[in-house]
Design a protein around this motif. Structure first.
Motif, PDB file in Angstrom:
ATOM      1  N   GLU A 164      21.277   4.123  -7.030  1.00 20.82           N
ATOM      2  CA  GLU A 164      21.941   4.626  -5.872  1.00 20.82           C
ATOM      3  C   GLU A 164      20.859   3.343  -4.826  1.00 20.82           C
ATOM      4  N   TYR A 165      20.182   2.777  -5.225  1.00 22.70           N
ATOM      5  CA  TYR A 165      19.867   1.623  -4.883  1.00 22.70           C
ATOM      6  C   TYR A 165      21.202   1.105  -4.974  1.00 22.70           C
ATOM      7  N   THR A 166      21.489   0.521  -5.512  1.00 21.44           N
ATOM      8  CA  THR A 166      22.999  -0.259  -5.807  1.00 21.44           C
ATOM      9  C   THR A 166      23.409  -0.204  -4.078  1.00 21.44           C
ATOM     10  N   GLU A 167      23.627   1.020  -4.281  1.00 24.50           N
ATOM     11  CA  GLU A 167      24.830   1.940  -2.919  1.00 24.50           C
ATOM     12  C   GLU A 167      24.004   1.522  -1.682  1.00 24.50           C
ATOM     13  N   ALA A 168      22.552   1.837  -1.783  1.00 28.82           N
ATOM     14  CA  ALA A 168      22.151   1.415  -0.718  1.00 28.82           C
ATOM     15  C   ALA A 168      22.253  -0.348   0.079  1.00 28.82           C
ATOM     16  N   ALA A 181      12.545   6.650  -1.185  1.00 29.59           N
ATOM     17  CA  ALA A 181      13.208   6.898  -0.181  1.00 29.59           C
ATOM     18  C   ALA A 181      13.469   5.931   1.192  1.00 29.59           C
ATOM     19  N   GLU A 182      12.831   4.600   0.867  1.00 26.25           N
ATOM     20  CA  GLU A 182      12.803   2.923   1.545  1.00 26.25           C
ATOM     21  C   GLU A 182      14.635   2.455   1.058  1.00 26.25           C
ATOM     22  N   ARG A 183      14.869   3.008   0.145  1.00 25.87           N
ATOM     23  CA  ARG A 183      15.874   1.687  -0.626  1.00 25.87           C
ATOM     24  C   ARG A 183      16.937   1.259   0.110  1.00 25.87           C
ATOM     25  N   ARG A 184      17.191   1.989   1.359  1.00 21.82           N
ATOM     26  CA  ARG A 184      18.066   0.474   2.317  1.00 21.82           C
ATOM     27  C   ARG A 184      17.141  -0.282   2.714  1.00 21.82           C
ATOM     28  N   HIS A 185      15.884   0.298   2.998  1.00 22.02           N
ATOM     29  CA  HIS A 185      15.012  -1.192   3.835  1.00 22.02           C
ATOM     30  C   HIS A 185      14.725  -1.877   2.760  1.00 22.02           C
ATOM     31  N   LEU A 186      14.268  -1.657   2.005  1.00 23.42           N
ATOM     32  CA  LEU A 186      14.120  -2.341   0.662  1.00 23.42           C
ATOM     33  C   LEU A 186      15.570  -3.945   0.099  1.00 23.42           C
ATOM     34  N   PRO A 245       0.956  -1.260   0.135  1.00 23.71           N
ATOM     35  CA  PRO A 245      -0.293   0.259  -0.290  1.00 23.71           C
ATOM     36  C   PRO A 245       0.378   1.438  -0.172  1.00 23.71           C
ATOM     37  N   ASN A 246       1.725   0.960   0.738  1.00 20.63           N
ATOM     38  CA  ASN A 246       2.748   2.619   0.805  1.00 20.63           C
ATOM     39  C   ASN A 246       4.557   2.253   0.871  1.00 20.63           C
ATOM     40  N   ALA A 247       5.238   2.805   0.936  1.00 23.23           N
ATOM     41  CA  ALA A 247       6.436   2.141   0.850  1.00 23.23           C
ATOM     42  C   ALA A 247       6.699   1.798   2.085  1.00 23.23           C
ATOM     43  N   ARG A 248       6.518   2.434   2.888  1.00 21.56           N
ATOM     44  CA  ARG A 248       6.813   1.647   5.192  1.00 21.56           C
ATOM     45  C   ARG A 248       6.075   0.051   5.304  1.00 21.56           C
ATOM     46  N   ASP A 249       5.547  -0.501   3.990  1.00 21.24           N
ATOM     47  CA  ASP A 249       4.365  -1.581   4.575  1.00 21.24           C
ATOM     48  C   ASP A 249       5.485  -2.704   3.639  1.00 21.24           C
ATOM     49  N   LEU A 250       6.353  -1.962   3.315  1.00 22.96           N
ATOM     50  CA  LEU A 250       7.784  -2.973   2.144  1.00 22.96           C
ATOM     51  C   LEU A 250       8.396  -4.476   3.104  1.00 22.96           C
ATOM     52  N   GLY A 251       8.033  -4.077   5.053  1.00 24.53           N
ATOM     53  CA  GLY A 251       8.223  -5.152   5.338  1.00 24.53           C
ATOM     54  C   GLY A 251       7.298  -6.418   5.715  1.00 24.53           C
TER      55      GLY A 251
END
Length: 107
Positions: free
Chosen positions: A78-82, A56-61, A26-32
């Motif tokens: 930036e995602y690979t850097e994360a 914004a949540e690429r590190r968590h992703l 539903p949103n990036a915060r619900d990736l978990g």
């Protein structure tokens, strides 16, 4: 979601004879909660379509993908850097830097 990108991905999967499934948190915060669902369904990889929320949540992703043993492919470096495995898009910082340099030379 970018409907045309998903449509293209779905069409390519049929040509390549691989199965794909769309997971839409539903949103990036619900990736978990989304990544455990992918793991339960024995997904092997995740392709992250462009999204400001995901950026914004690429590190968590990246952390969730690693935790759930999913290969991760994203659209920007930036995602690979994360911590994501690979990116397939342009380096936005490099493009902006080149444009700034071109603007400076033209003035």
């Amino acid at each position: 979601l970018h409907e045309s990108m998903w449509s293209t991905t779905d069409q390519a999967s049929r040509i390549l004879k691989i199965s794909v499934r769309l997971f839409e948190p539903p949103n990036a915060r619900d990736l978990g909660t989304t990544f455990p669902d992918m793991a339960r369904e024995r997904m092997e990889a995740v392709i992250v379509l462009p999204s400001p929320g995901f950026a914004a949540e690429r590190r968590h992703l990246a952390e969730f993908a690693l935790k759930h043993k999913l290969l991760s492919m994203c659209d920007r470096v930036e995602y690979t850097e994360a911590g994501c495995l690979m990116s397939y898009g342009a380096n936005l910082a490099e493009i902006l830097s080149e444009r700034a340099g071109a603007n400076n030379r033209s003035t």
